[in-house]
Design a protein around this motif. Structure first.
Motif, short mmCIF file in Angstrom:
data_model
loop_
_atom_site.label_atom_id
_atom_site.label_comp_id
_atom_site.label_asym_id
_atom_site.label_seq_id
_atom_site.Cartn_x
_atom_site.Cartn_y
_atom_site.Cartn_z
N MET A 198 0.81 -1.21 0.00
CA MET A 198 0.00 0.00 0.00
C MET A 198 0.85 1.27 0.00
O MET A 198 0.40 2.32 -0.47
CB MET A 198 -0.94 0.01 1.21
CG MET A 198 -2.18 -0.84 1.04
SD MET A 198 -3.19 -0.37 -0.40
CE MET A 198 -3.62 1.33 0.03
N ASN A 199 2.07 1.20 0.51
CA ASN A 199 2.95 2.37 0.44
C ASN A 199 3.22 2.76 -1.01
O ASN A 199 3.19 3.93 -1.37
CB ASN A 199 4.27 2.09 1.17
CG ASN A 199 4.23 2.55 2.62
OD1 ASN A 199 3.15 2.58 3.22
ND2 ASN A 199 5.36 2.91 3.16
N SER A 200 3.48 1.75 -1.84
CA SER A 200 3.70 1.99 -3.27
C SER A 200 2.44 2.55 -3.92
O SER A 200 2.50 3.46 -4.75
CB SER A 200 4.12 0.71 -3.98
OG SER A 200 5.38 0.25 -3.51
N VAL A 201 1.30 1.99 -3.55
CA VAL A 201 0.03 2.46 -4.10
C VAL A 201 -0.15 3.94 -3.82
O VAL A 201 -0.49 4.74 -4.71
CB VAL A 201 -1.15 1.67 -3.49
CG1 VAL A 201 -2.49 2.30 -3.88
CG2 VAL A 201 -1.11 0.22 -3.97
N MET A 202 0.08 4.35 -2.58
CA MET A 202 -0.16 5.74 -2.19
C MET A 202 0.90 6.68 -2.76
O MET A 202 0.62 7.85 -3.02
CB MET A 202 -0.20 5.86 -0.66
CG MET A 202 -1.30 5.03 -0.01
SD MET A 202 -2.95 5.27 -0.74
CE MET A 202 -3.25 6.99 -0.31
N GLU A 203 2.11 6.18 -2.96
CA GLU A 203 3.19 7.05 -3.44
C GLU A 203 3.14 7.27 -4.96
O GLU A 203 3.32 8.38 -5.44
CB GLU A 203 4.55 6.46 -3.05
CG GLU A 203 4.87 6.57 -1.56
CD GLU A 203 5.02 8.01 -1.11
OE1 GLU A 203 5.54 8.84 -1.89
OE2 GLU A 203 4.61 8.31 0.03
N ILE A 204 2.93 6.19 -5.73
CA ILE A 204 3.08 6.32 -7.18
C ILE A 204 1.89 5.84 -7.99
O ILE A 204 1.87 5.97 -9.21
CB ILE A 204 4.35 5.58 -7.67
CG1 ILE A 204 4.21 4.06 -7.48
CG2 ILE A 204 5.59 6.12 -6.99
CD1 ILE A 204 5.29 3.26 -8.17
N GLY A 205 0.87 5.27 -7.34
CA GLY A 205 -0.26 4.72 -8.09
C GLY A 205 -1.18 5.78 -8.65
O GLY A 205 -1.85 6.48 -7.90
N ASP A 206 -1.20 5.91 -9.97
CA ASP A 206 -2.13 6.85 -10.60
C ASP A 206 -3.52 6.24 -10.74
O ASP A 206 -4.53 6.91 -10.56
CB ASP A 206 -1.62 7.25 -11.99
CG ASP A 206 -0.30 8.01 -11.92
OD1 ASP A 206 -0.23 8.99 -11.17
OD2 ASP A 206 0.65 7.59 -12.61
N HIS A 207 -3.53 4.96 -11.08
CA HIS A 207 -4.80 4.24 -11.25
C HIS A 207 -4.62 2.86 -10.64
O HIS A 207 -3.63 2.18 -10.91
CB HIS A 207 -5.18 4.12 -12.72
CG HIS A 207 -6.47 3.41 -12.95
ND1 HIS A 207 -6.53 2.06 -13.20
CD2 HIS A 207 -7.77 3.86 -12.95
CE1 HIS A 207 -7.80 1.70 -13.35
NE2 HIS A 207 -8.56 2.76 -13.20
N ILE A 208 -5.59 2.45 -9.81
CA ILE A 208 -5.46 1.20 -9.06
C ILE A 208 -6.64 0.29 -9.37
O ILE A 208 -7.79 0.73 -9.38
CB ILE A 208 -5.39 1.45 -7.54
CG1 ILE A 208 -4.17 2.31 -7.19
CG2 ILE A 208 -5.31 0.13 -6.78
CD1 ILE A 208 -4.49 3.74 -6.97
N MET A 209 -6.33 -0.99 -9.62
CA MET A 209 -7.36 -2.02 -9.79
C MET A 209 -7.17 -3.04 -8.67
O MET A 209 -6.08 -3.60 -8.52
CB MET A 209 -7.22 -2.71 -11.15
CG MET A 209 -8.21 -3.84 -11.38
SD MET A 209 -7.91 -4.75 -12.92
CE MET A 209 -8.37 -3.50 -14.13
N PHE A 210 -8.22 -3.29 -7.90
CA PHE A 210 -8.16 -4.24 -6.79
C PHE A 210 -8.89 -5.52 -7.18
O PHE A 210 -10.06 -5.48 -7.56
CB PHE A 210 -8.78 -3.64 -5.53
CG PHE A 210 -8.89 -4.60 -4.38
CD1 PHE A 210 -7.75 -5.04 -3.72
CD2 PHE A 210 -10.14 -5.06 -3.96
CE1 PHE A 210 -7.86 -5.94 -2.65
CE2 PHE A 210 -10.25 -5.96 -2.90
CZ PHE A 210 -9.09 -6.39 -2.24
N LEU A 211 -8.18 -6.64 -7.07
CA LEU A 211 -8.77 -7.95 -7.38
C LEU A 211 -9.01 -8.72 -6.09
O LEU A 211 -8.20 -8.67 -5.15
CB LEU A 211 -7.84 -8.76 -8.29
CG LEU A 211 -7.50 -8.20 -9.66
CD1 LEU A 211 -6.68 -9.22 -10.45
CD2 LEU A 211 -8.75 -7.82 -10.44
N TYR A 212 -10.11 -9.46 -6.08
CA TYR A 212 -10.44 -10.31 -4.94
C TYR A 212 -11.08 -11.59 -5.44
O TYR A 212 -12.15 -11.56 -6.08
CB TYR A 212 -11.37 -9.58 -3.97
CG TYR A 212 -11.75 -10.38 -2.74
CD1 TYR A 212 -10.81 -10.63 -1.75
CD2 TYR A 212 -13.05 -10.87 -2.58
CE1 TYR A 212 -11.14 -11.36 -0.62
CE2 TYR A 212 -13.40 -11.59 -1.45
CZ TYR A 212 -12.44 -11.84 -0.47
OH TYR A 212 -12.78 -12.56 0.65
#
Length: 251
Positions: A198-212
């Motif tokens: 999640m650190n990477s997500v918050m720092e550099i993620g412009d667009h996020i897709m979450f799979l479950y």
């Protein structure tokens, strides 16, 4: 830009990807996140052609990867760069030889042009004096940078990174994240990063897709994710925070 439409993949009758749809934008860091076993690595491998989906489409700037002819498919593959989870460097080759490998396989450059290109790329990732070093002489972070250099050596239009921070300390992880972001912007690549950090997500993620469990449960920006409603995503975020706190306590 890469677009996936109704992508479905199963192994031995078990569905791993369930009709995934999504658009990964050019010049952006697009992140596929989720816990282990949710299908994120299978999705990336299906996009690059390491797995063939059972059904659906993968479009590279409108070119259907699985329905195009051999010439177009080769052209697309030449535009793809990959950073593997373990860097996947050749132990018996120097840094220069590792980075030059895609040029040897795919380019028409002469040896002098290849060396110039390698030197330029190594300088870009901060390894201008590492040409003759062997992978065993490098730290984990330096090996990742060599992997990134090899991934972009062919002026890749599409950059794929599989768990780029795996095995790295937090400080080095930040350096690798920043490098991926800088290269994405500088070269205007369509970058797809598979991660559970999640650190990477918050720092550099412009667009996020979450799979479950093989489904796309949520997608959006890193400014929207903390307020996202799916319970499975909130559990993922909480577990990530607890794990990071535990690691920091141990260090």
């Amino acid at each position: 830009m890469i677009e996936v439409k109704n992508l479905h993949k199963s192994f031995m009758g078990k569905t791993v990807l369930n009709n995934i749809n999504g658009v990964f934008q050019q010049g952006s860091v697009n992140m596929i996140i989720g816990a282990s076993g949710t299908g994120k690595s299978v999705l990336m491998k299906s996009i690059v052609g390491l797995y063939e989906p059972d059904s659906g489409e993968v479009l590279y700037n409108g070119r259907d990867f699985y329905r195009c002819d051999r010439t177009v498919k080769k052209s697309i593959r030449q535009e793809i760069g990959m950073l593997f989870q373990g860097s996947a460097l050749f132990d018996s080759k120097t840094v220069e030889q590792n980075v030059k490998f895609p040029l040897d396989m795919l380019s028409d450059y002469n040896e002098s042009e290849k060396r110039d290109r390698v030197n330029d790329i190594l300088k870009r990732v901060g390894l201008e004096n590492a040409n003759k070093k062997m992978p065993s002489e490098l730290s984990g972070g330096m090996q990742k940078r060599v992997g990134i250099a090899r991934a972009i050596i062919n002026n890749s239009r599409y950059l794929f990174c599989d768990e780029p921070n795996s095995g790295l300390d937090p400080q080095t992880s930040i350096l690798i994240d920043n490098l991926i972001k800088e290269i994405t912007v500088e070269f205007n690549t369509t970058t797809i990063v598979v991660s559970h950090d999640m650190n990477s997500v918050m720092e550099i993620g412009d667009h996020i897709m979450f799979l479950y469990k093989g489904d796309k449960v949520w997608e959006g920006t890193n400014t929207e994710i903390m307020d996202a409603e799916p319970e499975s995503l909130q559990h993922f975020i909480l577990a990530n925070k607890l794990l990071r706190s535990l690691k920091e306590t141990r260090n």
